[in-house]
Design a protein around this motif. Structure first.
Motif, PDB file in Angstrom:
ATOM      1  N   LEU A 195       0.831  -1.201   0.000  1.00 24.00           N
ATOM      2  CA  LEU A 195       0.000   0.000   0.000  1.00 24.00           C
ATOM      3  C   LEU A 195       0.862   1.246   0.000  1.00 24.00           C
ATOM      4  O   LEU A 195       1.855   1.319   0.734  1.00 24.00           O
ATOM      5  CB  LEU A 195      -0.902   0.017   1.235  1.00 24.00           C
ATOM      6  CG  LEU A 195      -1.881  -1.152   1.385  1.00 24.00           C
ATOM      7  CD1 LEU A 195      -2.631  -1.032   2.710  1.00 24.00           C
ATOM      8  CD2 LEU A 195      -2.845  -1.199   0.222  1.00 24.00           C
ATOM      9  N   SER A 196       0.478   2.223  -0.798  1.00 24.97           N
ATOM     10  CA  SER A 196       1.144   3.522  -0.729  1.00 24.97           C
ATOM     11  C   SER A 196       0.881   4.096   0.665  1.00 24.97           C
ATOM     12  O   SER A 196      -0.047   3.642   1.356  1.00 24.97           O
ATOM     13  CB  SER A 196       0.567   4.458  -1.791  1.00 24.97           C
ATOM     14  OG  SER A 196      -0.780   4.780  -1.452  1.00 24.97           O
ATOM     15  N   PRO A 197       1.654   5.084   1.093  1.00 21.75           N
ATOM     16  CA  PRO A 197       1.392   5.679   2.410  1.00 21.75           C
ATOM     17  C   PRO A 197      -0.049   6.164   2.550  1.00 21.75           C
ATOM     18  O   PRO A 197      -0.664   5.972   3.612  1.00 21.75           O
ATOM     19  CB  PRO A 197       2.382   6.841   2.485  1.00 21.75           C
ATOM     20  CG  PRO A 197       3.504   6.434   1.592  1.00 21.75           C
ATOM     21  CD  PRO A 197       2.856   5.660   0.472  1.00 21.75           C
ATOM     22  N   GLU A 198      -0.602   6.746   1.499  1.00 25.47           N
ATOM     23  CA  GLU A 198      -1.977   7.256   1.566  1.00 25.47           C
ATOM     24  C   GLU A 198      -2.975   6.121   1.750  1.00 25.47           C
ATOM     25  O   GLU A 198      -3.910   6.220   2.543  1.00 25.47           O
ATOM     26  CB  GLU A 198      -2.313   8.049   0.297  1.00 25.47           C
ATOM     27  CG  GLU A 198      -1.481   9.307   0.102  1.00 25.47           C
ATOM     28  CD  GLU A 198      -0.077   9.036  -0.483  1.00 25.47           C
ATOM     29  OE1 GLU A 198       0.198   7.924  -1.008  1.00 25.47           O
ATOM     30  OE2 GLU A 198       0.756   9.950  -0.389  1.00 25.47           O
ATOM     31  N   ARG A 199      -2.790   5.029   1.021  1.00 26.50           N
ATOM     32  CA  ARG A 199      -3.685   3.874   1.155  1.00 26.50           C
ATOM     33  C   ARG A 199      -3.488   3.177   2.491  1.00 26.50           C
ATOM     34  O   ARG A 199      -4.441   2.644   3.060  1.00 26.50           O
ATOM     35  CB  ARG A 199      -3.472   2.909  -0.006  1.00 26.50           C
ATOM     36  CG  ARG A 199      -4.023   3.498  -1.318  1.00 26.50           C
ATOM     37  CD  ARG A 199      -3.890   2.565  -2.497  1.00 26.50           C
ATOM     38  NE  ARG A 199      -4.593   1.324  -2.277  1.00 26.50           N
ATOM     39  CZ  ARG A 199      -4.213   0.159  -2.809  1.00 26.50           C
ATOM     40  NH1 ARG A 199      -3.158   0.097  -3.589  1.00 26.50           N
ATOM     41  NH2 ARG A 199      -4.898  -0.944  -2.567  1.00 26.50           N
ATOM     42  N   PHE A 200      -2.265   3.174   3.007  1.00 26.54           N
ATOM     43  CA  PHE A 200      -1.994   2.608   4.327  1.00 26.54           C
ATOM     44  C   PHE A 200      -2.807   3.360   5.381  1.00 26.54           C
ATOM     45  O   PHE A 200      -3.438   2.762   6.246  1.00 26.54           O
ATOM     46  CB  PHE A 200      -0.492   2.699   4.625  1.00 26.54           C
ATOM     47  CG  PHE A 200      -0.068   2.029   5.907  1.00 26.54           C
ATOM     48  CD1 PHE A 200       0.349   0.708   5.901  1.00 26.54           C
ATOM     49  CD2 PHE A 200      -0.068   2.715   7.109  1.00 26.54           C
ATOM     50  CE1 PHE A 200       0.757   0.084   7.081  1.00 26.54           C
ATOM     51  CE2 PHE A 200       0.327   2.112   8.282  1.00 26.54           C
ATOM     52  CZ  PHE A 200       0.746   0.784   8.270  1.00 26.54           C
ATOM     53  N   VAL A 201      -2.792   4.677   5.294  1.00 27.47           N
ATOM     54  CA  VAL A 201      -3.546   5.519   6.238  1.00 27.47           C
ATOM     55  C   VAL A 201      -5.037   5.229   6.111  1.00 27.47           C
ATOM     56  O   VAL A 201      -5.735   5.072   7.118  1.00 27.47           O
ATOM     57  CB  VAL A 201      -3.221   7.013   6.016  1.00 27.47           C
ATOM     58  CG1 VAL A 201      -4.200   7.915   6.755  1.00 27.47           C
ATOM     59  CG2 VAL A 201      -1.787   7.306   6.448  1.00 27.47           C
ATOM     60  N   ARG A 202      -5.541   5.129   4.890  1.00 27.13           N
ATOM     61  CA  ARG A 202      -6.973   4.832   4.694  1.00 27.13           C
ATOM     62  C   ARG A 202      -7.327   3.452   5.243  1.00 27.13           C
ATOM     63  O   ARG A 202      -8.390   3.257   5.834  1.00 27.13           O
ATOM     64  CB  ARG A 202      -7.349   4.942   3.221  1.00 27.13           C
ATOM     65  CG  ARG A 202      -7.475   6.383   2.748  1.00 27.13           C
ATOM     66  CD  ARG A 202      -8.213   6.504   1.427  1.00 27.13           C
ATOM     67  NE  ARG A 202      -7.592   5.806   0.326  1.00 27.13           N
ATOM     68  CZ  ARG A 202      -6.686   6.323  -0.493  1.00 27.13           C
ATOM     69  NH1 ARG A 202      -6.283   7.572  -0.351  1.00 27.13           N
ATOM     70  NH2 ARG A 202      -6.178   5.605  -1.475  1.00 27.13           N
ATOM     71  N   ALA A 203      -6.440   2.486   5.052  1.00 28.40           N
ATOM     72  CA  ALA A 203      -6.680   1.144   5.580  1.00 28.40           C
ATOM     73  C   ALA A 203      -6.725   1.166   7.108  1.00 28.40           C
ATOM     74  O   ALA A 203      -7.577   0.519   7.723  1.00 28.40           O
ATOM     75  CB  ALA A 203      -5.605   0.172   5.091  1.00 28.40           C
TER      76      ALA A 203
END
Length: 131
Positions: free
Chosen positions: A69-77
Motif C-alpha cells: 500500500l502507498s502511504p496514503e492507502r496505508f492511512v486509509r486502511a
C-alpha cells in the motif's frame, strides 16, 4: 534492545495525545498489523525483536495485503480498522506508532525497513529522507 510494553505505549500515548493508554494500544495494534503485511524476512524479525512481545506477535501475524500500500492507502486502511477515525486523525495515529517504532529500532534498521516500503513512508515514521 526491546522496549518495555508500558514504555512503548507511554510514548505512543504522548505522541498521539491520547487520553488513555487503551487508545494508544488500539492504534498500535492496528498500525503494526498493517505494517507487518509490508515487511518480510529478517527486517520484520529484527523489528519484532525490538518491540514488546504482544506487539511483536501482531507484527509477525499481520493483516493480509494483496499488494504494498502507498502511504496514503496505508492511512486509509488504518482508518477502516480504527473505530471513529478519519483520515486526518488516523494519520496522527499512524505517525504516533511508527515514530515510536523508529526510535526503538535506530537508523540502520529503519533504513532497511524503508527499503521494503513504497516511497513516502519516511514521513509516516517521522524521519524525512533526502530525495
Amino acid at each position: 534492545m526491546t522496549l518495555r510494553r508500558e514504555a512503548f505505549l507511554d510514548h505512543v500515548k504522548e505522541r498521539g495525545e491520547y487520553d488513555t493508554v487503551e487508545e494508544a494500544e488500539r492504534a498500535a495494534r492496528v498500525v503494526l498489523a498493517l505494517l507487518g503485511a509490508h515487511l518480510v524476512g529478517e527486517v520484520r524479525a529484527q523489528l519484532a525483536a525490538r518491540l514488546p512481545e504482544d506487539f511483536a506477535l501482531i507484527l509477525l501475524n499481520p493483516l493480509q495485503s494483496a499488494e504494498p500500500l502507498s502511504p496514503e492507502r496505508f492511512v486509509r486502511a488504518a482508518a477502516a480498522w480504527i473505530e471513529g477515525a478519519t483520515e486526518q486523525t488516523v494519520t496522527w495515529d499512524v505517525s504516533a506508532v511508527l515514530s515510536t517504532a523508529a526510535d526503538t529500532v535506530g537508523d540502520d534498521l529503519l533504513k532497511e525497513i524503508l527499503l521494503q516500503l513504497p516511497r513516502g513512508y519516511d514521513l509516516l515514521f517521522g524521519r524525512p529522507q533526502p530525495t
